[in-house]
Design an enzyme around this catalytic site. Structure first.
Site, PDB file in Angstrom:
ATOM      1  CG  ASP A 228       2.443  -4.326  -2.285  1.00 39.46           C
ATOM      2  OD1 ASP A 228       1.237  -4.120  -1.662  1.00 39.46           O
ATOM      3  OD2 ASP A 228       3.520  -3.698  -2.387  1.00 39.46           O
TER       4      ASP A 228
ATOM      5  CB  THR B 173      -2.745   1.802  -0.942  1.00 37.88           C
ATOM      6  OG1 THR B 173      -2.703   1.920  -2.521  1.00 37.88           O
ATOM      7  CG2 THR B 173      -1.460   1.349  -0.422  1.00 37.88           C
TER       8      THR B 173
ATOM      9  NE  ARG C  22       7.589   1.317   4.162  1.00 38.68           N
ATOM     10  CZ  ARG C  22       6.607   0.971   3.234  1.00 38.68           C
ATOM     11  NH1 ARG C  22       6.040   1.844   2.672  1.00 38.68           N
ATOM     12  NH2 ARG C  22       6.418  -0.389   3.260  1.00 38.68           N
TER      13      ARG C  22
ATOM     14  CE  LYS D 164      -1.241  -2.150   2.301  1.00 37.24           C
ATOM     15  NZ  LYS D 164      -0.648  -0.963   2.893  1.00 37.24           N
ATOM     16  CB  THR D 165       4.867  -6.237   2.728  1.00 41.02           C
ATOM     17  OG1 THR D 165       4.395  -5.446   1.611  1.00 41.02           O
ATOM     18  CG2 THR D 165       5.904  -6.978   2.219  1.00 41.02           C
TER      19      THR D 165
END
Length: 346
Positions: A113, A162, A221, A68-69
């Site tokens: 975020d 999230t 990640r 997302k980032t």
């Protein structure tokens, strides 16, 4: 927190933000996975560029570690616009948000975020800013307080969450484009790993990439983190070549099994089967049995176990499925959750 839990945690820890920045793709055509989101986002951005106007506000939801980032940074790069980054927990007061909004330049991208964790006063200010590019600055207190309208430059808000269900409907409805990030399949993670290995100078054959991808819980990640730990193992105990057997040995050492389960995951399943006969059992009781806080079990371990079909949440409590018994090398009882009800063939 155990080494295994750090390895398979979807959250970025310590100096990992710096490492991730070096591995992040910079443009939309470099981004791996999320094909539908990429195509939709490409249309939104190119349409806005043709009209020479900021695109609609963008909301991205999904589990941590899915990109997302990275996509927020790519949106700014594709638009050729500056990027301002903040987070929901940092916006405790309306004044915190007003200070950011009032200094935005025209066309700038503001990334928030964990936007669902914004304080209510800041959230209410954001409504007006998103729709009318205006904020009301309150001067004074009590009956003598005065609201002074302040125009702000047109901008694009990119929100990431999230927990999309925690977003209030008025805020969610103000986003013109909503994208849900899905977990990656093994093939997509292999492509992520090959790209990262080239950037890190790691020799990664296809079979080694596949073994790491299988244990990465569908999350880029985690895949990149496991790759770095396997690289360490290969450099110290082998010739640096990350083969399938070497990757398997390294990840076994770090207590990440063939399905991506770590020590806590196996402890939860082991307690559920060994102490409670497969359940049902309450969350608090299960947490005490594994020596963890209930929130840790519920937020960290359960989502992956449920997604893998190893654990089920029922009105009566947590229940291990037949697949959980098999995963731990045990024979599931006939009444195990999810067991085949048909009689065995003679």
């Amino acid at each position: 927190m155990s080494a295994g839990r750090e390895l398979v945690s979807p959250d970025a820890e310590g100096d990992e933000h710096t490492i991730e920045a070096a591995l992040r793709p910079k443009r939309l055509d470099e981004f791996i996975g999320q094909a539908r989101v990429r195509e939709q986002l490409s249309l939104v951005l190119h349409s806005a560029l043709r009209r020479n106007r900021p695109p609609d506000h963008v909301l991205m939801s999904g589990a941590p570690g899915l990109g997302k980032t990275t996509l927020a940074m790519i949106i700014a790069a594709e638009l050729g616009a500056p990027l301002r980054v903040t987070s929901g927990p940092a916006l405790e007061r309306a004044g915190d948000l007003a200070a950011i909004l009032s200094t935005l330049s025209e066309g700038e991208v503001l990334f928030i975020d964990e936007i669902h964790r914004m304080a209510r006063p800041a959230e209410e200010m954001l409504y007006l800013a998103m729709e009318d590019f205006r904020v009301d600055i309150v001067v004074g207190k009590g009956p003598g307080a005065t609201a002074i309208p302040l125009d702000i430059a047109p901008f694009t808000l990119v929100g990431a969450t999230t927990r999309a269900g925690l977003l209030p409907a008025p805020l969610r409805d103000r986003f013109g484009f909503t994208a849900h990030m899905d977990f990656y399949d093994v093939g997509e993670l292999e492509r992520v790993l090959h790209r990262s290995s080239r950037l890190l100078g790691i020799v990664l054959p296809d079979d080694g990439a596949r073994e790491i991808a299988r244990r990465s819980r569908g999350t880029p990640r985690i895949a990149n983190r496991l790759l770095r730990r396997v690289r360490d193992f290969a450099e110290v105990r082998a010739d640096g070549l990350v083969t399938r057997d070497l990757a398997s040995a390294a990840l076994d050492l770090y207590e990440v099994d063939a399905e991506g389960l770590d020590r806590l995951d196996r402890a939860v399943l082991g307690a559920l089967l060994g102490k409670f006969g497969g359940g049902p059992v309450g969350l608090s009781t299960l947490a005490v049995a594994v020596g963890e806080e209930p929130e840790t079990v519920e937020v960290v371990a359960e989502p992956f176990l449920v997604r893998q079909g190893l654990l089920a949440r029922t009105p009566r409590g947590r229940v291990a499925t037949a697949a959980a018994w098999i995963h731990l090398g045990l024979v599931p009882p006939p009444d195990a959750f999810g067991a085949d009800p048909r009689p065995a063939e003679p």
